[in-house]
Design a protein around this motif. Sequence first.
Motif, short mmCIF file in Angstrom:
data_model
loop_
_atom_site.label_atom_id
_atom_site.label_comp_id
_atom_site.label_asym_id
_atom_site.label_seq_id
_atom_site.Cartn_x
_atom_site.Cartn_y
_atom_site.Cartn_z
N GLU B 318 -1.95 -0.36 12.27
CA GLU B 318 -1.44 -1.23 11.22
C GLU B 318 -0.18 -0.52 10.73
OE1 GLU B 318 -2.47 -4.22 10.20
OE2 GLU B 318 -0.88 -4.34 8.71
N THR B 319 0.97 -1.08 11.03
CA THR B 319 2.23 -0.33 10.88
C THR B 319 2.73 -0.34 9.44
OG1 THR B 319 3.40 -2.32 11.55
CG2 THR B 319 2.94 -0.69 13.26
N ALA B 320 1.95 0.26 8.55
CA ALA B 320 2.22 0.14 7.12
C ALA B 320 3.43 0.96 6.67
CB ALA B 320 0.98 0.55 6.33
N GLY B 347 -9.24 -4.85 14.89
CA GLY B 347 -8.16 -5.02 13.93
C GLY B 347 -6.95 -5.61 14.63
N ASN B 348 -6.27 -6.53 13.97
CA ASN B 348 -5.08 -7.08 14.60
C ASN B 348 -4.22 -7.76 13.54
OD1 ASN B 348 -3.28 -7.82 16.71
ND2 ASN B 348 -5.02 -7.85 18.12
N ALA B 349 -3.22 -8.48 14.01
CA ALA B 349 -2.21 -9.02 13.10
C ALA B 349 -2.80 -10.01 12.11
CB ALA B 349 -1.11 -9.69 13.91
N PRO B 353 1.87 -8.35 9.22
CA PRO B 353 1.23 -7.09 9.57
C PRO B 353 2.20 -5.94 9.33
CG PRO B 353 1.83 -8.32 11.55
CD PRO B 353 2.04 -9.24 10.37
N GLY B 354 1.70 -4.85 8.82
CA GLY B 354 2.57 -3.71 8.51
C GLY B 354 3.13 -3.81 7.11
N GLY B 507 3.96 -17.31 14.46
CA GLY B 507 3.53 -15.97 14.09
C GLY B 507 4.71 -15.16 13.66
N GLY B 508 4.46 -14.07 12.97
CA GLY B 508 5.51 -13.11 12.64
C GLY B 508 6.71 -13.69 11.93
N GLN B 509 6.55 -14.80 11.29
CA GLN B 509 7.59 -15.62 10.67
C GLN B 509 8.78 -15.87 11.61
OE1 GLN B 509 8.85 -14.09 6.80
NE2 GLN B 509 10.53 -12.91 7.65
N PHE B 510 8.50 -15.84 12.93
CA PHE B 510 9.54 -16.16 13.91
C PHE B 510 9.53 -17.63 14.30
CE2 PHE B 510 6.08 -13.98 16.43
CZ PHE B 510 5.54 -15.10 17.03
#
Lengths: 172, 742
Positions: B318-320, B347-349, B353-354, B507-510
């Motif tokens: 989790e790329t916090a 665990g996943n997106a 995420p992050g 996803g990923g606001q893309f």
Amino acid sequence: MNHTTKVSFTVNGASRDLDLDNRTTLLDALREHLHLTGTKKGCDHGQCGACTVMVDGRRVNSCLTLAVMHEGDRIATIEGLGEPGNLHPMQAAFVKHDGFQCGYCTPGQICSSVAVLEEIRANIPSHVTGDLTTQTQITEAEIRERMSGNLCRCGAYSNIVDAIVEVAGTKA
Amino acid sequence: MQFDKPATTNPIDQLKVVGQPIHRIDGELKTTGRAMYAYEWHDANLPYVYGYPVGAAIAKGRITAMDVSAAKRAPGVLAVVTTLDVGRREKGKFNTVNLFGGDEIQHYHQAIAVVVAETFEQARAAAGLVKVEYAEERGAFDLREAMAGAAKPDDSQEPDTAVGNFEAAFKAAAVTLEQSYETPDQSHAMMEPHASLAAWNGEELTVWTSSQMIDWWRSDLATTLGVDKEKIHLMSPFIGGGFGGKLFLRSDAVLAAFGAKAASRPVKVALPRPFIMNNTTHRPATIQRIRIGAGRDGRITAIAHESWSGDQPGGQLETAASQTRLLYAGADRMTAMRLATLHLPEGNAMRAPGEAPGLMALEIAMDEMAEKLGMDPIEFRIVNDTQVDPEKPERPFSHRDLVGCLKLGADRFGWSGRERPGARREGNWMIGMGVAAAFRNNLVLPSGARVRLDSQGVVTVETDMTDIGTGSYTIIAQTAAEMMGIGMNKVAVHLGDSRFPVSAGSGGQFGANSSTSGVYAACVKLREAVAAKLGFNSADVVFENGEVRSGNRSVPLAEAAGADGLVGEDKIEWGDLTKTHQQSTFGAHFVEVGVDIATGESRIRRMLAVCAAGRILNPITARSQVIGAMTMGAGGALSEELAVDTRRGFFVNHDLAGYEVAVHADIPHQDVIFMDETDPMSSPMKAKGVGELGLCGVSAAIANAIYNASGVRVRHYPITLDKLIGGLPQLADMSDAYRSRA
């Protein structure tokens, strides 16, 4: 042993006769047997409100009641409120105020909204009602409290309240 | 179309349709209950039956025996397929753990059987008759315990970054902060359960499902089933929410496919709500450590962000700490992230995420540091703004207006009225304001579309893009209408079907920026086809009011299409503008809370978000994305936490009563302001994403407001009243408060 029962009720004004497994919820009777899939199954145990319909004018979680308990009842679902091109005022207000995103909780929110306004007008109190001796007013606080059994994970609550306030015809 | 140079003026800039507040074109279907979700498909040619899943009752180990004889004998049962029957399968590329197949149990509620029966009630009852024997193994379920053994992941996950000498600069700094923060495991908790209806026709498989990413699902379903991808037809036109939980193939599709094969009937499977939180993915918990050093002028000289999270073997961070590389200036800096092995569910997106958990920590730290410096937290952030990548100063942001968001928000919110912690009272309510920066990178993915023009002048867009509530249907229609010079009533949009060109997905606001850019590219092709057919010089052709014009010649589009119609198909692909320029979205969240002086109950009174995210394609749907994210952030701040049973290894509160998302009564009126901007580096649409930006920082703004209200600093989410009550004023003060209220 016979595990099925014949039951008759009306849905959106039309008479329906079903022979159902006794375990069938009202929700699954609507969705799986009558193909009225506007009523949604979000949790199937009374925690999310997506399955809200009216039974004899009162809103219920249709997942928490067995279909065979509704002999002779009048059931109203989202499909009976309005249809594309001929929306119920609450449906139109939800579109206008963007009171939804994914749409899955939406039929339940709309059925609840319609019922909530009736409940307030009928002076049925809620947790936030102050003076029980006077007519309950339609306020944003009353609406939020009474709508709290209808979850919306997309988080359209602020817009939903705007829609309900508009339909109520009152500035809270 | 290759997007490798900044966008210049193009037809989108007309903004006749794009950028306009147009209501959702699928709104009438959704509000009348006519939108059909995966489990709801039905027609006379689809004699489906019902599958019900069985999940593992242990977290780790092996199945030694399964007895399905009672289940098979149960009324109405057509087939029982067990994980032993299908055996170990090749895992989907995007899955960390196996969805189904083999004797190994990797987590609690991993799918181990599907029972198929004529009715839902029969399938559910028979599923309860499946008997399983396990050889249980010990597992690791406690992040704090597993921290010590956490490992550095491979370089592709960028676990370590450093510029300059953080340790020396931190030691030398005049003012320093060192604190730890914790964020819990969170669940997507979308309203529509994962559901699939699978129908085989010989070797061909048709699946109606609920997926954010059609092509990823199709590939991974093919891999898991061991069939040719081209034989699978996947459809997902309406999705009842995803938030990352439907990015990757899930067990419902696999179980439906195996069940349908075994029963020789179409089978539909929905994951029961209490199954979802342990069977599917979640946002992993984090433990974070932040150190900030600054001069007395408030300029950050040293900043370090470390984060620990856990996942299944083969899983990801989790790329916090990632956003801390880009958000604030500071010459000497480092980040480090470590991954512990945990045998909890995968665990996943989950939405942002992050950044979502990272900013929950960083933006409290910034508030704490501002206080140490005696600075206003907005001023502290403004002083430390950077217009370049702090790790690579030669690399500028394409456009960055964090300062504008903070200033405008402060003005609109009445920030100048904020008082010192614990100073403002209204009866039993202690009132406070909090702020946090919002930051999320602008990701882009290739995205394709096909656009057809018919003899009625109607333009039909086909792409496998999904609309998970984000408004894809509407903004794609707006894009096509703008490009072809027609009204919204002349556009039809078909989404979520694997027969259509592969898109970015959701996803990923893309999704918004990428998919509309793909439609833009296809429309450019269609415009060229129209011009070519009419013999127009495509350079000076104007598409307007349903006509195509060149010089003094003008032809209705319907006529240009002719009886056979015309088609344009293309995809947007991305050059290196995201490498030469850092592309990110920015915002500022403002929150006012009341904390009950006696109970510690926190209530949100006001919320404002100001967002700088490029061109806003539709202010109605974009605003809904942001208020929805603010609502999710409210839940994250105050109530959402998957409670881990560290002995048995599962999430205990695995339904919507135990896992508390925000409800109507928790959310006040919300305000959103979009900065009027475009970003020509981002795409031909000059747009970026807002769906995740809206979540980033909200929870920290709430935490900071609670501190400002109560004087109690909580660094361990969610901020429940038990964490506040010990720090609240003593009883004498309380009785005063209640007297003044009376």
